[in-house]
Scaffold this active site. Sequence first.
Site, short mmCIF file in Angstrom:
data_model
loop_
_atom_site.label_atom_id
_atom_site.label_comp_id
_atom_site.label_asym_id
_atom_site.label_seq_id
_atom_site.Cartn_x
_atom_site.Cartn_y
_atom_site.Cartn_z
CD GLU A 1 -2.78 -1.34 2.38
OE1 GLU A 1 -2.57 -0.60 3.37
OE2 GLU A 1 -3.68 -2.20 2.34
CB CYS B 1 -3.84 -6.85 -5.30
SG CYS B 1 -5.31 -5.86 -5.05
CD GLU C 1 -4.80 -11.41 -5.28
OE1 GLU C 1 -4.19 -10.43 -4.79
OE2 GLU C 1 -5.97 -11.66 -4.99
N1 THU Z 1 -5.85 -7.05 -1.52
C1 THU Z 1 -5.02 -7.95 -2.12
O1 THU Z 1 -3.79 -7.81 -2.05
N2 THU Z 1 -5.58 -8.98 -2.80
C2 THU Z 1 -6.91 -9.23 -2.86
O2 THU Z 1 -7.31 -10.24 -3.43
C3 THU Z 1 -7.87 -8.29 -2.29
C4 THU Z 1 -7.30 -7.12 -1.58
C5 THU Z 1 -5.25 -5.97 -0.74
C6 THU Z 1 -5.43 -4.59 -1.28
C7 THU Z 1 -5.30 -3.76 -0.02
O3 THU Z 1 -3.92 -3.58 0.26
C8 THU Z 1 -5.91 -4.65 1.05
O4 THU Z 1 -5.81 -5.96 0.57
C9 THU Z 1 -7.38 -4.38 1.33
O5 THU Z 1 -7.66 -3.08 1.62
#
Ligand code: THU
Length: 129
Positions: A48, A57, A59
């Site tokens: 983040e 994310c 993935e």
């Molecule tokens: N997030 C992921 O990394 N993968 C997912 O499949 C869903 C969400 C992350 C984005 C963000 O950093 C946090 O999880 C949710 O706010």
Amino acid sequence: MKTNDYIERLYGEAVKAMRNAVAPLSGFRVGAAVLTSSGEVYTGCNIENPSLMLSACAERVAILKAVSEGTRDIRAVMVVSDGGDYCYPCGSCRQLIYEFATGAEIFIAGGGGIKKYSIEELLPYAFKR
Ligand code: THU
């Protein structure tokens, strides 16, 4: 490699990657691992940024690492989180999986064990060209 071996391996790698998550904004840590046809594993975690649109994310990080190393043949994707519940890929990541891991088995780990999906189940009527 036996089925359970690669699922265990991916799970272990995704959990390790999750420890590197940078999640000061959500407090929600995610790890991902992808397996290529040649047996290589690429991992990712969510990263983040205070400039929110720069956040990535887990993935996405894992898949783009694999693609940037020259592989387009991703056979399996594993997603883990520390949220307790199942962490299903967001819409953008589903599109990315559709594009770069089309036939892959998608594993999501949660409190009730590991569930398996195809991208057709997670992203019906995908945009394609
Ligand atoms: N997030 C992921 O990394 N993968 C997912 O499949 C869903 C969400 C992350 C984005 C963000 O950093 C946090 O999880 C949710 O706010």
